[in-house]
Design an enzyme around this catalytic site. Structure first.
Site, mmCIF file in Angstrom:
data_model
loop_
_atom_site.group_PDB
_atom_site.id
_atom_site.type_symbol
_atom_site.label_atom_id
_atom_site.label_comp_id
_atom_site.label_asym_id
_atom_site.label_seq_id
_atom_site.Cartn_x
_atom_site.Cartn_y
_atom_site.Cartn_z
ATOM 1 N N GLY A 222 0.824 -1.202 0.000
ATOM 2 C CA GLY A 222 0.000 0.000 0.000
ATOM 3 C C GLY A 222 0.857 1.250 0.000
ATOM 4 O O GLY A 222 2.011 1.229 -0.440
ATOM 5 N N SER A 223 0.292 2.322 0.537
ATOM 6 C CA SER A 223 0.965 3.622 0.480
ATOM 7 C C SER A 223 2.103 3.713 1.499
ATOM 8 O O SER A 223 2.122 2.986 2.499
ATOM 9 C CB SER A 223 -0.055 4.725 0.769
ATOM 10 O OG SER A 223 -0.574 4.543 2.066
ATOM 11 N N GLU A 225 2.531 6.131 3.530
ATOM 12 C CA GLU A 225 1.992 6.670 4.788
ATOM 13 C C GLU A 225 1.446 5.543 5.671
ATOM 14 O O GLU A 225 1.800 5.432 6.851
ATOM 15 C CB GLU A 225 0.866 7.695 4.508
ATOM 16 C CG GLU A 225 1.327 8.954 3.788
ATOM 17 C CD GLU A 225 1.775 8.719 2.333
ATOM 18 O OE1 GLU A 225 1.253 7.791 1.679
ATOM 19 O OE2 GLU A 225 2.675 9.457 1.861
ATOM 20 N N GLY A 227 2.044 2.361 5.296
ATOM 21 C CA GLY A 227 3.137 1.412 5.530
ATOM 22 C C GLY A 227 4.001 1.822 6.719
ATOM 23 O O GLY A 227 4.446 0.976 7.504
ATOM 24 N N GLU A 244 5.601 -3.363 1.075
ATOM 25 C CA GLU A 244 5.758 -3.057 -0.355
ATOM 26 C C GLU A 244 4.938 -1.806 -0.622
ATOM 27 O O GLU A 244 3.704 -1.855 -0.633
ATOM 28 C CB GLU A 244 5.262 -4.232 -1.186
ATOM 29 C CG GLU A 244 5.965 -5.523 -0.768
ATOM 30 C CD GLU A 244 6.195 -6.452 -1.926
ATOM 31 O OE1 GLU A 244 6.703 -5.991 -2.964
ATOM 32 O OE2 GLU A 244 5.859 -7.629 -1.790
ATOM 33 N N CYS A 278 2.211 0.474 -8.953
ATOM 34 C CA CYS A 278 3.309 0.973 -8.114
ATOM 35 C C CYS A 278 4.570 1.187 -8.932
ATOM 36 O O CYS A 278 5.365 2.076 -8.643
ATOM 37 C CB CYS A 278 3.559 0.026 -6.952
ATOM 38 S SG CYS A 278 3.836 -1.669 -7.470
#
Ligand code: NAD
Length: 474
Positions: A222-223, A225, A227, A244, A278
């Site tokens: 995910g993002s 932030e 993460g 990731e 991504c």
């Protein structure tokens, strides 16, 4: 309207929480389903079910676990079209594009699970003094898999192979924006009850799952932030995390390459899935020798990149997932134009329903602009002209992200130099690919924890040594 349920220990159950979220079709803006907002109680039940199922699952021979996973993968392959249709409705991806990626992910699941057959879960080392050491790799127990919306099926399948084949059980929390395909994926599941559990919701399910004391590993995609928050919590809990996260991938185009075919490859890398990958190409550095022809060809590609409802024939690009995501794209383009960039294609939103944004090419950009420094996750190709390959490589390397990078060159010395870009994966003269042997760890803010190939099994298991003393001569 239907409210989706959680899968706990093999049974579909209503959430114990009260909150409900709307699932919106981004092409029509219609509400198409509701899901629970998520609750710690749901998470607790799912983790308990995963823990209960784990010893029996781990006790099966590796080959049997791999065969069961592979059989499920075959079932999923038979439903690829249906799953792609659900993805299209929940997040906009054209059905044909979705089906191709799902078929690839099924192959990836089978290949990554099959790596268990050659992974060393146990070996014995004999020492000269007659003693020996058994080197064991134990499964961790119950693991969490938390996924984003951009590849709803692929992201789940991509994480599960090594975790399950190594003998762990799992609680999956798919994105709250794309749960329909994940639910269908687990309706097709044919593994023992509790081996894979599903909890729905947003961070109200994700956060309690990531910090649950019985979860031994969090595989989070995910993002940056979110993460960071997950990493902070798992660090505090002394638990493992594989993170990731986001990227701002560069592509460097050398002099001497064919500018027209390279432009077609870059259009694909920048615009496919509406730029919501991504490892989308988000920064383009092109050598001045081929720049004019390359930009002209890229503009042509962008103008031909048909966008619309992903159910319709000929549509190459669906909408962005929601208005918030489109807002980021709009903001990045406006910031670039304000600071002197030129829109060469796209850049104007269509009227009407749906979160559409056209394939857009910007020139005259530099790294001071948001579009070159922050992840956009939209169909933008910002192009910088560089005076040498070395300059392209140097500027490509100047980013806080380090997920992937792509280089187009015919020069063997430049191919070798491409490895200097600090990224988990560098592709040369292609974009994407590498198979289950691909071993990497994202650089910079793009993540933490090596994964792929044997690293995925190392992450999914805990090493332990059992040392046996030499027998004394009698
Ligand atoms: P997101 O971080 O908003 O959400 C990802 C998942 O985390 C969702 O399931 C969400 O509900 C959950 N979540 C959110 N906050 C949480 C918290 N505090 N604790 C636990 N879980 C939480 O990301 P997104 O918008 O869904 O996805 C887009 C991002 O994902 C982009 O940055 C993209 O680059 C990244 N991504 C990375 C990869 C990769 O392999 N590196 C692959 C795909 C997407």
């Amino acid at each position: 309207m239907k409210t989706l349920q959680n899968l706990i220990g093999g049974s579909w159950e209503d959430s114990l929480g009260d909150a409900l979220l709307d699932i919106v079709n981004p092409a029509t803006e219609d509400v198409i389903a509701h899901i629970p907002g998520g609750s710690p109680e749901d998470v607790g039940r799912a983790v308990a079910a995963a823990e209960r199922a784990q010893p029996a699952w781990a006790a099966l021979p590796v080959a049997e676990r791999v065969a069961r996973i592979s059989a499920w993968a075959d079932t999923v392959a038979g439903h690829a079209e249906e799953l792609a249709e659900l993805e299209c409705r929940e997040m906009g991806k054209p059905v044909g594009v979705g089906r191709t990626f799902i078929e690839g992910a099924v192959g990836g699941l089978k290949a990554s699970a099959a790596q268990a057959l050659s992974y060393s879960f146990e070996e014995t080392v004999d020492h000269p003094d007659g003693s020996s050491t058994r080197l064991l790799r134990h499964p961790l127990g119950a693991a969490a898999v938390i996924t984003p919306w951009n590849f709803p099926v692929t992201m789940v399948l991509g994480a599960l192979g090594p975790l399950l084949a190594a003998g762990n059980t799992v609680v999956v929390k798919p994105s709250e924006r794309s749960p329909l395909s994940a639910v269908r994926l687990f309706e097709l599941l044919d593994l023992p009850p509790g081996v894979v559990n599903l909890v729905l919701g947003d961070a109200r399910a994700g956060a309690p799952l990531a910090e649950h004391e019985r979860i031994q590993l969090v595989h989070f995609t995910g993002s940056v932030e979110a993460g960071r928050q997950v990493g902070a919590r798992t660090g505090d809990m002394l638990r493992r995390a594989v993170l990731e996260l986001g990227g701002k991938d560069p592509v460097v185009i050398d002099s001497g390459v064919d500018p027209v075919s390279t432009a077609a490859a870059v259009a694909f890398g920048a615009f496919i899935n509406t730029g919501q990958i991504c490892t989308s190409m988000e920064r383009v550095y092109v050598h001045q020798d081929v720049a004019d022809e390359f930009v002209a060809a890229l503009v042509e590609e962008a103008e031909a990149y048909a966008f619309g409802d992903g159910h319709d024939e000929g549509v190459m690009m669906g909408p962005l997932v929601d208005e918030r995501q489109r807002g980021i794209v709009r903001r990045h383009v406006a910031d670039a134009v304000e600071r002197g960039a030129t829109i060469r294609a796209g850049g104007a939103e269509p009227d009407g329903k749906g979160f559409f944004y056209p394939a857009t090419v910007l020139t005259g950009v530099d790294e001071s602009m948001l579009v070159m420094s922050e992840e956009t996750f939209g169909p933008l190709a910002p192009v910088v002209v560089v005076s040498s390959f070395e300059e392209g490589l140097e500027r490509a390397s100047r980013s806080r992200f380090g997920l992937g990078a792509t280089v187009y060159t015919d020069d063997p010395a430049h191919m070798a130099a491409a490895a200097r870009i600090p990224a988990g994966v560098v592709w040369i003269n292609q974009w994407q690919g590498g198979g289950p042997e691909r071993l990497y760890e994202p650089a910079g803010d793009s993540g933490l924890g090596a994964t792929g190939s044997t690293a995925a099994y190392d992450a999914a298991t805990r090493p332990a040594s059992v040392h046996l003393a030499a027998r004394s001569a009698s």
